[in-house]
Design a protein around this motif. Structure first.
Motif, PDB file in Angstrom:
ATOM      1  N   GLN A  38       1.024  -1.231   0.494  1.00 38.12           N
ATOM      2  CA  GLN A  38      -0.096   0.089   0.394  1.00 38.12           C
ATOM      3  C   GLN A  38       1.228   1.650   0.301  1.00 38.12           C
ATOM      4  N   GLY A  41      -1.932   6.980   0.685  1.00 37.06           N
ATOM      5  CA  GLY A  41      -2.909   7.886   0.200  1.00 37.06           C
ATOM      6  C   GLY A  41      -3.234   6.487  -1.051  1.00 37.06           C
ATOM      7  N   LYS A  42      -2.848   4.701  -0.746  1.00 40.67           N
ATOM      8  CA  LYS A  42      -3.562   4.012  -2.291  1.00 40.67           C
ATOM      9  C   LYS A  42      -3.803   3.195  -1.490  1.00 40.67           C
ATOM     10  N   SER A  43      -4.904   2.605  -2.669  1.00 39.57           N
ATOM     11  CA  SER A  43      -5.909   1.411  -2.047  1.00 39.57           C
ATOM     12  C   SER A  43      -4.363  -0.227  -2.310  1.00 39.57           C
ATOM     13  N   PRO A  44      -5.065  -1.005  -1.124  1.00 41.88           N
ATOM     14  CA  PRO A  44      -3.552  -2.008  -0.780  1.00 41.88           C
ATOM     15  C   PRO A  44      -3.676  -2.635  -2.230  1.00 41.88           C
TER      16      PRO A  44
END
Lengths: 111, 115
Positions: A38, A41-44
């Motif tokens: 991850q 600020g992003k998705s896994p």
């Protein structure tokens, strides 16, 4: 005891080195094991999954599973600055739809 | 494009005002799940659904409701939000669930602030 435990880090390695990330779990009935990456600020996103004892390799990544020791690890060879992220270990139950995540290990790869 | 769509991306609300975070997937996945992510605590599972009309509690279900009336949608409902529900929320889906080693597809996340 947490169900899935990881060292939160940060783990700092120089560029080109091997990064070793570790995870332990408490449920002996666990059947599926995952490593997600991850970025801030992003998705896994899934890096690897493993379900049998031993090693599984995919490019620069190797996942290792030892069910007797309830231990799963991720090795990143030739670490790059772009590998700097938080790595999440996740463990799935065979009997339910639960997927339990560890708190994540922050990896810093320094140029 | 195969994806999990969450809305809204950001939400600021006040204590006690009911809200719904929507989640939709276009991959015909049977399994859907909600997580919240807080600093130092990782991802914690709120609810999951193995199929239509089948939902189960995760590790932190208190204060949340879900429904699965259609395969593609899995909304998260906060009937009376409180400040301790301020968090980053992720919806995720996979074909049949975590027991089969399948990849979990995540939505982009919803940052919720409850004042």
């Amino acid at each position: 005891q947490k169900e899935v435990e990881q060292n939160s880090g940060p783990l700092s390695v120089p560029e080109g080195a091997i990064a070793s990330l570790n995870c332990t779990y408490s449920d002996r009935g666990s059947q599926s094991f995952f490593w997600y990456r991850q970025y801030s600020g992003k998705s896994p996103e899934l890096i690897m999954s493993i379900y049998s004892n031993g090693d599984k390799e995919d490019g620069r990544f190797t996942a290792q599973l030892n069910k007797a020791s309830q231990y799963v690890s991720l090795l990143i060879r030739d670490s790059q600055p772009s590998d700097s992220a938080t790595y999440l270990c996740a463990v799935g139950s065979s009997n339910t739809g639960k997927l339990i995540f560890g708190q994540g290990t922050t990896l810093q790869v320094k140029p | 494009e195969a994806q999990v769509t969450q809305n809204p991306r950001y939400l600021i609300t006040v204590t006690g005002k009911k809200l719904t975070v929507t989640c939709s997937q276009n991959m015909n996945h049977e399994y859907m799940s909600w997580y919240r992510q807080d600093p130092g605590l990782g991802l914690r599972q709120i609810y999951y659904s193995m199929n239509v009309e089948v939902t189960d509690k995760g590790d932190v279900p208190e204060g949340y409701k879900v429904s699965r009336k259609e395969k593609r949608n899995f909304p998260l409902i906060l009937e009376s939000p409180s400040p301790n529900q301020t968090s980053l929320y992720f919806c995720a889906s996979s074909l049949t669930g975590p027991a089969t080693n399948e990849k979990l597809f995540f939505g982009s996340g919803t940052q919720l602030s409850v004042l």
